[in-house]
Motif scaffolding. Structure first.
Motif, short mmCIF file in Angstrom:
data_model
loop_
_atom_site.label_atom_id
_atom_site.label_comp_id
_atom_site.label_asym_id
_atom_site.label_seq_id
_atom_site.Cartn_x
_atom_site.Cartn_y
_atom_site.Cartn_z
N HIS A 33 -5.75 6.48 7.42
CA HIS A 33 -6.74 5.56 6.85
C HIS A 33 -6.51 4.15 7.41
O HIS A 33 -7.47 3.43 7.73
CB HIS A 33 -6.64 5.54 5.32
CG HIS A 33 -7.34 6.69 4.67
ND1 HIS A 33 -8.60 6.59 4.14
CD2 HIS A 33 -6.95 7.97 4.47
CE1 HIS A 33 -8.98 7.75 3.64
NE2 HIS A 33 -7.98 8.60 3.82
N TRP A 34 -5.26 3.77 7.53
CA TRP A 34 -4.93 2.46 8.10
C TRP A 34 -5.30 2.40 9.58
O TRP A 34 -5.87 1.41 10.05
CB TRP A 34 -3.44 2.18 7.92
CG TRP A 34 -2.94 0.98 8.65
CD1 TRP A 34 -2.14 0.94 9.75
CD2 TRP A 34 -3.23 -0.39 8.33
NE1 TRP A 34 -1.90 -0.35 10.14
CE2 TRP A 34 -2.55 -1.19 9.29
CE3 TRP A 34 -3.98 -1.01 7.33
CZ2 TRP A 34 -2.61 -2.59 9.27
CZ3 TRP A 34 -4.04 -2.41 7.32
CH2 TRP A 34 -3.37 -3.17 8.28
N PHE B 8 -5.27 -1.78 1.81
CA PHE B 8 -5.60 -1.72 3.24
C PHE B 8 -6.79 -2.62 3.54
O PHE B 8 -6.77 -3.44 4.46
CB PHE B 8 -5.95 -0.28 3.65
CG PHE B 8 -4.76 0.59 3.96
CD1 PHE B 8 -3.51 0.06 4.22
CD2 PHE B 8 -4.92 1.97 4.02
CE1 PHE B 8 -2.43 0.87 4.52
CE2 PHE B 8 -3.85 2.79 4.33
CZ PHE B 8 -2.60 2.24 4.57
N ASP B 9 -7.85 -2.44 2.79
CA ASP B 9 -9.09 -3.17 3.08
C ASP B 9 -8.91 -4.67 2.94
O ASP B 9 -9.57 -5.45 3.64
CB ASP B 9 -10.21 -2.69 2.15
CG ASP B 9 -11.57 -3.07 2.67
OD1 ASP B 9 -11.93 -2.62 3.78
OD2 ASP B 9 -12.29 -3.83 1.98
N PRO C 246 -7.44 13.25 -2.12
CA PRO C 246 -6.31 12.30 -2.07
C PRO C 246 -4.99 13.04 -1.97
O PRO C 246 -4.81 14.11 -2.58
CB PRO C 246 -6.44 11.54 -3.39
CG PRO C 246 -7.88 11.65 -3.73
CD PRO C 246 -8.32 13.01 -3.26
N GLU D 134 -11.42 12.78 6.56
CA GLU D 134 -12.45 12.44 5.57
C GLU D 134 -12.69 13.54 4.53
O GLU D 134 -12.88 13.24 3.34
CB GLU D 134 -13.75 12.07 6.28
CG GLU D 134 -14.68 11.19 5.49
CD GLU D 134 -15.77 10.62 6.38
OE1 GLU D 134 -16.65 11.41 6.80
OE2 GLU D 134 -15.74 9.41 6.66
N LEU E 44 -5.76 2.23 -0.84
CA LEU E 44 -6.88 1.97 0.07
C LEU E 44 -7.42 0.55 -0.09
O LEU E 44 -7.80 -0.10 0.90
CB LEU E 44 -7.98 3.00 -0.14
CG LEU E 44 -7.60 4.46 0.13
CD1 LEU E 44 -8.82 5.36 -0.03
CD2 LEU E 44 -7.00 4.62 1.53
N ARG E 45 -7.48 0.06 -1.32
CA ARG E 45 -7.95 -1.32 -1.54
C ARG E 45 -7.02 -2.32 -0.85
O ARG E 45 -7.48 -3.31 -0.28
CB ARG E 45 -8.04 -1.62 -3.04
CG ARG E 45 -9.25 -1.00 -3.73
CD ARG E 45 -9.45 -1.62 -5.11
NE ARG E 45 -8.32 -1.39 -5.98
CZ ARG E 45 -8.18 -0.32 -6.76
NH1 ARG E 45 -9.10 0.64 -6.75
NH2 ARG E 45 -7.12 -0.20 -7.55
N TRP F 120 -2.27 9.10 4.68
CA TRP F 120 -2.36 7.68 4.28
C TRP F 120 -2.42 6.78 5.51
O TRP F 120 -3.29 5.90 5.61
CB TRP F 120 -1.15 7.35 3.42
CG TRP F 120 -0.90 5.90 3.17
CD1 TRP F 120 -1.51 5.11 2.23
CD2 TRP F 120 0.04 5.06 3.84
NE1 TRP F 120 -1.01 3.82 2.29
CE2 TRP F 120 -0.06 3.77 3.26
CE3 TRP F 120 0.96 5.27 4.87
CZ2 TRP F 120 0.73 2.69 3.69
CZ3 TRP F 120 1.74 4.20 5.31
CH2 TRP F 120 1.62 2.93 4.71
N SER G 107 0.82 -1.20 0.00
CA SER G 107 0.00 0.00 0.00
C SER G 107 0.87 1.26 0.00
O SER G 107 0.55 2.25 -0.68
CB SER G 107 -0.93 0.00 1.22
OG SER G 107 -1.74 1.15 1.24
N TRP H 20 -3.85 6.19 -5.28
CA TRP H 20 -4.52 6.33 -3.99
C TRP H 20 -5.59 5.25 -3.78
O TRP H 20 -5.66 4.64 -2.72
CB TRP H 20 -5.13 7.72 -3.89
CG TRP H 20 -5.85 8.03 -2.61
CD1 TRP H 20 -7.15 8.41 -2.48
CD2 TRP H 20 -5.32 7.99 -1.29
NE1 TRP H 20 -7.47 8.61 -1.16
CE2 TRP H 20 -6.35 8.36 -0.41
CE3 TRP H 20 -4.06 7.67 -0.76
CZ2 TRP H 20 -6.17 8.42 0.98
CZ3 TRP H 20 -3.87 7.73 0.62
CH2 TRP H 20 -4.92 8.10 1.47
N GLN H 21 -6.43 5.02 -4.77
CA GLN H 21 -7.48 4.01 -4.62
C GLN H 21 -6.87 2.62 -4.44
O GLN H 21 -7.38 1.80 -3.67
CB GLN H 21 -8.43 4.05 -5.81
CG GLN H 21 -9.26 5.33 -5.89
CD GLN H 21 -10.03 5.59 -4.60
OE1 GLN H 21 -10.64 4.67 -4.03
NE2 GLN H 21 -10.00 6.83 -4.14
#
Length: 207
Positions: free
Chosen positions: A110-111, A70-71, A203, A199, A67-68, A107, A54, A63-64
């Motif tokens: 978000h984690w 991370f998820d 990005p 939020e 985040l993916r 970044w 990531s 950026w996307q």
């Protein structure tokens, strides 16, 4: 500002561990913890993570994708939080932030928000709150395991991990654990901070 001042961390009381030795020592000690709290203090606003897909995506400006990735680790985060709970060994993480946020910290938050959603203990504190403890320099990057060992993580000038200093003197470890605990008690839950500050942000730029 916090009423207390950060304690000292005498270099001569520590033992340097190369990166591989530090990772091994940390992993062995953490797995063995039972019924004791641990603490992590993060102060630097930029790091160069090694071997993190990531983080690599952030460097590329994807950026996307960052985040993916991370998820995709959500299930592992849930499992590790459950394991901490079974062992009665909460790992409390305190993130000091400066605003405006650096791309790295944006970044990372978000984690950390995801980690909190999965059961981990994470709080955020503005750098202004620890100003009284930084008259001679920034607070160190620290991890304390079970009140028995303290690691001051070492980084190169570019922010790349470079091992750690290990401290086992009970008085030194205890003073720092108390300081971080008190700072943590005044901090904001990362999920509240994220909603309010992170939020709304666009990005970040690649970094």
């Amino acid at each position: 500002m916090l009423d207390l001042r950060a304690p000292t961390l005498p270099h001569e009381l520590g033992e340097y561990l190369a990166r591989a030795d530090y990772k091994r020592d940390f992993r062995e000690r953490r797995v063995a913890l039972r019924n004791s709290a641990s603490w992590k203090l993060e102060r630097l606003q930029h790091f160069e993570e090694i071997g993190d897909a990531s983080r690599d995506a952030l460097r590329r400006g994807d950026w996307q994708g960052a985040l993916r990735l991370f998820d995709a680790r959500r299930d592992a985060l849930v499992a590790s939080a459950a394991d901490d709970a079974r062992r009665g060994s909460a790992f409390n993480r305190l993130r000091i932030v400066e605003e405006p946020l650096t791309p790295y910290v944006q970044w990372e938050l978000h984690w950390l928000r995801l980690s909190a959603e999965c059961g981990h203990h994470v709080r955020v504190l503005p750098a202004s709150a620890v100003a009284a403890s930084e008259t001679e320099g920034m607070l160190p990057e620290l991890t304390i395991l079970g009140g028995r060992v303290l690691y001051r993580v070492v980084y190169t000038e570019s922010g790349t991990p470079d091992g750690a200093m290990r401290f086992t003197d009970p008085e030194t470890v205890g003073r720092w654990a108390a300081f971080i605990s008190d700072a943590y008690a005044t901090a904001d839950d990362v999920r509240r901070y994220f909603t309010r500050v992170v939020e709304p942000l666009p990005p970040p730029q690649a970094a």
